[in-house]
Design a protein around this motif. Structure first.
Motif, short mmCIF file in Angstrom:
data_model
loop_
_atom_site.label_atom_id
_atom_site.label_comp_id
_atom_site.label_asym_id
_atom_site.label_seq_id
_atom_site.Cartn_x
_atom_site.Cartn_y
_atom_site.Cartn_z
N LYS A 16 -13.44 3.57 -5.15
CA LYS A 16 -12.35 2.65 -5.46
C LYS A 16 -12.33 2.37 -6.95
O LYS A 16 -13.37 2.39 -7.62
N LYS A 34 -10.45 -0.65 -9.61
CA LYS A 34 -9.72 -1.92 -9.58
C LYS A 34 -9.36 -2.37 -10.99
O LYS A 34 -10.15 -2.22 -11.92
N GLU A 76 0.84 -1.18 0.00
CA GLU A 76 0.00 0.00 0.00
C GLU A 76 0.87 1.23 0.00
O GLU A 76 1.83 1.32 0.76
N ASP A 81 -1.19 -3.13 -4.34
CA ASP A 81 -0.80 -4.18 -5.27
C ASP A 81 -1.26 -5.52 -4.71
O ASP A 81 -0.50 -6.25 -4.08
N GLY A 93 -5.27 7.22 -10.26
CA GLY A 93 -4.85 5.83 -10.40
C GLY A 93 -4.31 5.51 -11.78
O GLY A 93 -3.19 5.04 -11.94
N TRP A 95 -7.03 1.28 -6.51
CA TRP A 95 -6.84 2.68 -6.13
C TRP A 95 -7.98 3.08 -5.20
O TRP A 95 -9.16 2.99 -5.58
N THR A 107 -4.73 6.15 -2.48
CA THR A 107 -3.82 5.13 -1.98
C THR A 107 -3.83 3.96 -2.94
O THR A 107 -4.90 3.47 -3.32
N THR A 108 -2.66 3.51 -3.38
CA THR A 108 -2.58 2.39 -4.30
C THR A 108 -2.25 1.11 -3.56
O THR A 108 -1.55 1.12 -2.55
N PRO A 110 0.34 -1.20 -9.17
CA PRO A 110 -0.95 -1.08 -8.49
C PRO A 110 -2.08 -1.74 -9.28
O PRO A 110 -2.09 -1.70 -10.51
#
Length: 206
Positions: free
Chosen positions: A76, A78, A21, A50, A28, A60, A47-48, A57
């Motif tokens: 969010k 994705k 994170e 993985d 993103g 997001w 905030t990203t 990432p």
């Protein structure tokens, strides 16, 4: 050479490790298409994450602090298949409940299905069949049950077919024949099974 070896190993470790994170300042996916209703809000922080451990990432999270300093989740994005494009968009209410979610099922960068929620209950579903992301079919729900379906069959931006449902079956069907957005003919009741209410596409169950 012996003195350089620890430095080389440290540099390699830093290059291959990816934090799960990380807070960043920008969006993103730069320049990516954003469906209506999922636009950025002033003062957002992103905030990203993985999740798939691909080294880039794939989630997001957009947040903002309220007057008390509490961080509130706004939306969010994705990337489900790791192609670098957003496949799922989510928007949240201030109380943390899901407001709407859109899914790109064919991975073309545009939403194909959008679900709308009120107090955690599905109230509307929109479906886009083309590559422009514009919805052409709509389903409406009350207390979790399908009550009406509408469709724009010719793509002119007006609904031309209405289906009214009762107890999981089609009650009546209205058809617009002259393109004025009004029902011109009612068709006899047709037997059909209602789809699963609020079913989330399999591609998005990640």
């Amino acid at each position: 050479m012996r003195r350089l070896l620890p430095l080389v190993l440290l540099a390699a470790a830093c290059a291959t490790s990816t934090p799960k994170e990380q807070k960043v300042a920008g969006p993103g996916v730069a320049g990516a298409f954003v469906p209506p209703g999922f636009e950025a809000s002033p003062g957002e922080n992103v905030t990203t994450v993985d999740l798939a451990h691909r080294g880039k990432p794939d989630v997001w999270k957009y947040t903002r602090k309220d007057a008390s300093g509490k961080e509130i989740l706004l939306r969010k994005e994705k990337d489900l298949n790791g192609d670098g494009k957003v496949d799922t968009w989510e928007r949240y209410e201030p109380d943390g409940s899901l407001s709407r979610v859109a899914y790109d099922l064919d991975f073309d960068g545009r939403p194909d299905v959008t679900l709308y929620f009120e107090k955690d209950q599905l109230v509307r579903k929109e479906m886009a069949f083309g590559f422009d992301g514009v919805p052409r079919a709509f389903a409406y729900y009350e207390k979790g049950k399908l009550v009406r379906k509408e469709r724009d069959a010719n793509g002119d931006g007006k609904v031309d077919t209405w289906e009214y449902w009762e107890n999981g079956e089609v009650d009546r069907i209205g058809v617009d024949l002259d393109g004025d957005g009004q029902v011109d003919r009612w068709e006899a009741r047709k037997s059909a099974a209602a789809p699963a209410e609020g079913a989330i596409p399999a591609a998005a169950q990640k």
